[in-house]
Design a protein around this motif. Structure first.
Motif, PDB file in Angstrom:
ATOM      1  N   ARG A  42      73.644  57.192  19.377  1.00 32.21           N
ATOM      2  CA  ARG A  42      73.722  55.738  19.352  1.00 32.21           C
ATOM      3  C   ARG A  42      73.250  55.146  20.687  1.00 32.21           C
ATOM      4  NH1 ARG A  42      78.749  55.358  18.553  1.00 32.21           N
ATOM      5  NH2 ARG A  42      78.595  55.614  16.292  1.00 32.21           N
ATOM      6  N   LYS A  43      73.616  55.788  21.796  1.00 37.22           N
ATOM      7  CA  LYS A  43      73.183  55.290  23.096  1.00 37.22           C
ATOM      8  C   LYS A  43      71.660  55.364  23.240  1.00 37.22           C
ATOM      9  CE  LYS A  43      77.449  56.406  25.574  1.00 37.22           C
ATOM     10  NZ  LYS A  43      78.062  57.184  26.673  1.00 37.22           N
ATOM     11  N   LEU A  44      71.072  56.425  22.692  1.00 38.48           N
ATOM     12  CA  LEU A  44      69.615  56.554  22.761  1.00 38.48           C
ATOM     13  C   LEU A  44      68.932  55.548  21.847  1.00 38.48           C
ATOM     14  CD1 LEU A  44      69.266  60.442  22.865  1.00 38.48           C
ATOM     15  CD2 LEU A  44      68.724  58.859  24.704  1.00 38.48           C
ATOM     16  N   LEU A  45      69.483  55.332  20.656  1.00 40.50           N
ATOM     17  CA  LEU A  45      68.873  54.372  19.738  1.00 40.50           C
ATOM     18  C   LEU A  45      68.954  52.953  20.278  1.00 40.50           C
ATOM     19  CD1 LEU A  45      70.102  55.762  16.291  1.00 40.50           C
ATOM     20  CD2 LEU A  45      67.874  56.078  17.389  1.00 40.50           C
ATOM     21  N   ASP A  46      69.967  52.667  21.093  1.00 36.08           N
ATOM     22  CA  ASP A  46      70.106  51.332  21.679  1.00 36.08           C
ATOM     23  C   ASP A  46      68.974  51.008  22.652  1.00 36.08           C
ATOM     24  OD1 ASP A  46      72.402  50.879  20.244  1.00 36.08           O
ATOM     25  OD2 ASP A  46      73.767  51.415  21.870  1.00 36.08           O
ATOM     26  N   LEU A  47      68.198  52.015  23.048  1.00 37.16           N
ATOM     27  CA  LEU A  47      67.082  51.793  23.976  1.00 37.16           C
ATOM     28  C   LEU A  47      65.813  51.340  23.259  1.00 37.16           C
ATOM     29  CD1 LEU A  47      67.490  54.908  26.321  1.00 37.16           C
ATOM     30  CD2 LEU A  47      68.287  52.580  26.722  1.00 37.16           C
ATOM     31  N   ALA A  48      65.875  51.180  21.944  1.00 40.27           N
ATOM     32  CA  ALA A  48      64.679  50.841  21.175  1.00 40.27           C
ATOM     33  C   ALA A  48      63.953  49.600  21.696  1.00 40.27           C
ATOM     34  CB  ALA A  48      65.045  50.683  19.697  1.00 40.27           C
ATOM     35  N   PRO A  49      64.658  48.496  22.002  1.00 39.38           N
ATOM     36  CA  PRO A  49      63.926  47.317  22.507  1.00 39.38           C
ATOM     37  C   PRO A  49      63.184  47.595  23.813  1.00 39.38           C
ATOM     38  CG  PRO A  49      66.123  46.685  21.761  1.00 39.38           C
ATOM     39  CD  PRO A  49      66.085  48.191  21.763  1.00 39.38           C
ATOM     40  N   ARG A  50      63.778  48.370  24.682  1.00 42.28           N
ATOM     41  CA  ARG A  50      63.115  48.672  25.961  1.00 42.28           C
ATOM     42  C   ARG A  50      61.923  49.593  25.743  1.00 42.28           C
ATOM     43  NH1 ARG A  50      67.376  50.244  30.527  1.00 42.28           N
ATOM     44  NH2 ARG A  50      65.416  50.087  31.735  1.00 42.28           N
ATOM     45  N   PHE A  51      62.041  50.536  24.814  1.00 38.80           N
ATOM     46  CA  PHE A  51      60.901  51.390  24.493  1.00 38.80           C
ATOM     47  C   PHE A  51      59.755  50.550  23.918  1.00 38.80           C
ATOM     48  CE2 PHE A  51      63.691  55.404  23.793  1.00 38.80           C
ATOM     49  CZ  PHE A  51      63.722  55.600  25.168  1.00 38.80           C
ATOM     50  N   GLY A  52      60.104  49.509  23.124  1.00 41.62           N
ATOM     51  CA  GLY A  52      59.067  48.661  22.530  1.00 41.62           C
ATOM     52  C   GLY A  52      58.266  47.923  23.572  1.00 41.62           C
ATOM     53  N   GLU A  53      58.871  47.660  24.733  1.00 40.78           N
ATOM     54  CA  GLU A  53      58.169  46.965  25.811  1.00 40.78           C
ATOM     55  C   GLU A  53      57.364  47.912  26.691  1.00 40.78           C
ATOM     56  OE1 GLU A  53      61.258  45.034  27.912  1.00 40.78           O
ATOM     57  OE2 GLU A  53      61.740  43.604  26.304  1.00 40.78           O
ATOM     58  N   ALA A  54      57.599  49.201  26.578  1.00 37.46           N
ATOM     59  CA  ALA A  54      56.899  50.183  27.421  1.00 37.46           C
ATOM     60  C   ALA A  54      55.469  50.368  26.933  1.00 37.46           C
ATOM     61  CB  ALA A  54      57.651  51.508  27.399  1.00 37.46           C
ATOM     62  N   ARG A  55      54.569  50.584  27.885  1.00 36.02           N
ATOM     63  CA  ARG A  55      53.172  50.743  27.522  1.00 36.02           C
ATOM     64  C   ARG A  55      52.792  52.184  27.265  1.00 36.02           C
ATOM     65  NH1 ARG A  55      49.935  47.995  32.265  1.00 36.02           N
ATOM     66  NH2 ARG A  55      51.382  49.346  33.406  1.00 36.02           N
ATOM     67  N   THR A  56      53.457  53.127  27.950  1.00 37.53           N
ATOM     68  CA  THR A  56      53.114  54.544  27.813  1.00 37.53           C
ATOM     69  C   THR A  56      54.373  55.372  27.601  1.00 37.53           C
ATOM     70  OG1 THR A  56      53.312  55.008  30.183  1.00 37.53           O
ATOM     71  CG2 THR A  56      51.158  54.221  29.384  1.00 37.53           C
ATOM     72  N   ALA A  57      54.167  56.629  27.232  1.00 39.96           N
ATOM     73  CA  ALA A  57      55.292  57.558  27.094  1.00 39.96           C
ATOM     74  C   ALA A  57      55.986  57.767  28.436  1.00 39.96           C
ATOM     75  CB  ALA A  57      54.804  58.887  26.530  1.00 39.96           C
ATOM     76  N   GLN A  58      55.222  57.778  29.518  1.00 40.17           N
ATOM     77  CA  GLN A  58      55.812  57.955  30.834  1.00 40.17           C
ATOM     78  C   GLN A  58      56.713  56.777  31.193  1.00 40.17           C
ATOM     79  OE1 GLN A  58      55.662  60.679  32.637  1.00 40.17           O
ATOM     80  NE2 GLN A  58      56.996  59.797  34.188  1.00 40.17           N
ATOM     81  N   ASP A  59      56.368  55.561  30.756  1.00 43.95           N
ATOM     82  CA  ASP A  59      57.236  54.413  30.982  1.00 43.95           C
ATOM     83  C   ASP A  59      58.563  54.591  30.245  1.00 43.95           C
ATOM     84  OD1 ASP A  59      55.344  53.193  32.556  1.00 43.95           O
ATOM     85  OD2 ASP A  59      54.490  51.999  30.916  1.00 43.95           O
ATOM     86  N   CYS A  60      58.508  55.169  29.055  1.00 46.16           N
ATOM     87  CA  CYS A  60      59.744  55.439  28.305  1.00 46.16           C
ATOM     88  C   CYS A  60      60.602  56.471  29.027  1.00 46.16           C
ATOM     89  CB  CYS A  60      59.406  55.914  26.895  1.00 46.16           C
ATOM     90  SG  CYS A  60      58.567  54.677  25.879  1.00 46.16           S
ATOM     91  N   ILE A  61      59.968  57.471  29.619  1.00 39.79           N
ATOM     92  CA  ILE A  61      60.711  58.471  30.400  1.00 39.79           C
ATOM     93  C   ILE A  61      61.423  57.792  31.568  1.00 39.79           C
ATOM     94  CG2 ILE A  61      60.436  60.416  31.985  1.00 39.79           C
ATOM     95  CD1 ILE A  61      60.405  61.296  29.129  1.00 39.79           C
ATOM     96  N   ARG A  62      60.776  56.837  32.198  1.00 35.88           N
ATOM     97  CA  ARG A  62      61.412  56.128  33.312  1.00 35.88           C
ATOM     98  C   ARG A  62      62.655  55.380  32.830  1.00 35.88           C
ATOM     99  NH1 ARG A  62      55.850  54.786  34.511  1.00 35.88           N
ATOM    100  NH2 ARG A  62      55.097  56.063  36.256  1.00 35.88           N
ATOM    101  N   VAL A  63      62.602  54.833  31.634  1.00 37.79           N
ATOM    102  CA  VAL A  63      63.775  54.160  31.077  1.00 37.79           C
ATOM    103  C   VAL A  63      64.925  55.151  30.911  1.00 37.79           C
ATOM    104  CG1 VAL A  63      64.689  52.975  29.034  1.00 37.79           C
ATOM    105  CG2 VAL A  63      62.413  52.388  29.906  1.00 37.79           C
ATOM    106  N   ILE A  64      64.614  56.349  30.399  1.00 37.34           N
ATOM    107  CA  ILE A  64      65.638  57.388  30.221  1.00 37.34           C
ATOM    108  C   ILE A  64      66.256  57.755  31.566  1.00 37.34           C
ATOM    109  CG2 ILE A  64      66.009  59.800  29.587  1.00 37.34           C
ATOM    110  CD1 ILE A  64      65.727  58.141  27.162  1.00 37.34           C
TER     111      ILE A  64
END
Length: 488
Positions: A444-466
């Motif tokens: 659930r905590k990981l799924l809650d990051l969906a909006p922030r992942f949607g704003e990321a431009r690359t996979a590496q940006d998503c890793i930074r969010v994690i």
């Protein structure tokens, strides 16, 4: 070979200081008081009581100095020490008089008259040497007969220096008692001069320090054992780190799989070390371009820590890659990995998720072995994929693993991770105690990051969010995460 990922390692925490400083202060204050008593003692060499008092004060100062050093070591921890000297051929027996484990020792006295060749011993000295109290005391010429052969020259030299050059005696030697047991004796003495300045007699205080020396020897052996353990741990950590980095070399930024053509994946991954300083575990992540422009994505964890587990992880990852290149589908691949673990000399348990992506149809075929399912993010929301059947690797012989397919779209994002990615807090349910409740909370905590992942431009940006969300959290084990974004 396709590139891989790496990460930093945690540093060991410094030891905490306790309340030993107060004991050290008390010991040093007591040492000053004993030294004051020693200075106030009579200096008349004919006063036997004064000599006895000064000798006991000197012994007490020796013991307090030792206690001060031991307390300081207890406070600061055992330092690195050089290799211990070889043990002597003669070993000491257990003490007969002091209680077992006690550092309190018997103290006896003796005086040898050089003019009459008479000797006078206290009752305690008879007990230290294990001799019959009714027997006459040994003369200076007879004393070496009860000394261990290797120590006789030292005793002879000390007595000679005392009688001829009027030097004080301060040394240790081992004595053999009539029952065959061996004791260590510390001897302190001085010459007694006649009015003409010639040596008339020699007095000495002898203390049984066998238990003290035995305790010091145990401390030294323990210190050496700790040194060797630290050396082995450092070596194992270095080997495990080198092996892990050889199998999973550094991978900075996002990578494209396959390197060209439509439907390619934008892939990035990260390793998060344990915050407790635990040795390197068996976590891995991998992305490999396969024949036909397909891509293998895998994440797994082999239970345990250290070189053995890291080498086992390297073996599994090598086997996984080889079978995937040969065209093996994820379900069959995990079955063969399970058989490989089951046949090893040191069986272990492991979890894994294995995905095969076909860019031409944007189809993901995947299987899992007791591992969290991949998470799929689409249009600002996320969900966990429905997992096919699959038990832990190594749990049972002949296990069969199910396989599932998922049609993906341009812009979809896949997240693969190990269980340690989301640390379990003290108030959260433990998976072992509450079934899937712990895993559900983590997902659930990981799924809650969906909006922030949607704003990321690359996979590496998503890793930074994690990393921003969970990289600084307290975790008992290491973890890894791999993110793949579907390109057009």
């Amino acid at each position: 070979m396709s590139p891989h990922l790496s990460a930093d390692r945690p540093a060991a925490q410094p030891p905490r200081r306790g309340s030993v400083d107060a004991l050290i202060s008390q010991t040093r204050r007591l040492r000053g008081e004993v030294d004051a008593v020693r200075r106030e003692a009579p200096v008349d060499e004919e006063d036997a009581h004064g000599r006895w008092q000064r000798a006991l004060c000197n012994l007490a100062l020796h013991q307090l100095n030792d206690l001060d050093a031991h307390l300081a070591e207890l406070r600061d921890g055992p330092p690195e020490v050089p290799d211990a000297p070889a043990a002597t051929a003669v070993t000491e027996s257990a003490p007969a008089a002091p209680p077992q484990g006690s550092l309190l020792s018997r103290v006896g006295s003796a005086e040898w008259n050089l003019l009459t060749d008479e000797a006078s011993w206290s009752g305690e000295l008879y007990q230290i040497l294990g001799r019959d109290a009714a027997a006459p005391p040994l003369t200076l010429d007879e004393l070496p007969s009860v000394i261990v052969d290797e120590d006789r020259p030292m005793l002879t030299a000390m007595v000679t220096d005392c009688l001829i050059d009027a030097k004080p005696i301060d040394g240790e030697f081992r004595v053999v008692r009539p029952d065959g047991t061996v004791r260590t004796v510390h001897m302190m003495g001085e010459p007694v001069l006649d009015p003409d300045g010639s040596t008339a007699s020699m007095w000495a205080v002898l203390r049984d320090v066998s238990e003290l020396r035995r305790s010091q020897r145990v401390v030294g052996e323990t210190r050496e054992s700790l040194r060797l353990q630290r050396q082995v741990a450092r070596t194992e950590h270095r080997l495990a780190l080198e092996l892990q980095e050889a199998v999973v070399p550094p991978w900075r930024g996002s990578l494209r799989f396959p390197r060209s053509g439509p439907g390619a994946l934008d892939v990035a991954a990260h390793y998060l070390p344990s915050s407790t300083g635990a040795p390197i575990g068996g976590n891995w992540y991998d992305a490999l371009e396969l024949p036909g422009r397909e891509t293998l994505l895998s994440v797994g964890d082999l239970t345990g820590h250290g070189v053995t587990v890291t080498s086992g992880m390297a073996m599994l990852l090598g086997a996984l890659r080889g079978m995937a290149v040969a065209g093996t589908q994820p379900g069959q691949l995990l079955s063969w990995l399970n058989q490989l673990i089951d046949s090893t000399v040191q069986p272990a348990l492991g979890s894994a998720v294995c995905c095969r992506y076909v860019p031409a149809t944007r189809t993901l075929t995947w299987a899992q072995a007791g591992h969290p399912a991949p998470l799929l993010y689409r249009d600002g929301t996320g969900r966990a994929l429905t997992a096919p059947d699959g038990v832990l690797l190594g749990a049972t012989s002949g296990a069969v693993y199910g396989q599932a397919e998922e049609s993906l779209r341009v812009g979809d994002l896949l997240l693969l991770h190990t269980e340690g990615l989301i640390p379990r807090h003290a108030d959260a349910p433990h998976p072992d105690e509450a079934g899937d409740a712990g895993r559900t909370a983590a997902v659930r905590k990981l799924l809650d990051l969906a909006p922030r992942f949607g704003e990321a431009r690359t996979a590496q940006d998503c890793i930074r969010v994690i990393v921003e969300e969970f990289g600084g959290a307290e975790r008992e084990d290491d973890a890894c995460v791999l993110i793949a974004r579907i390109g057009s």
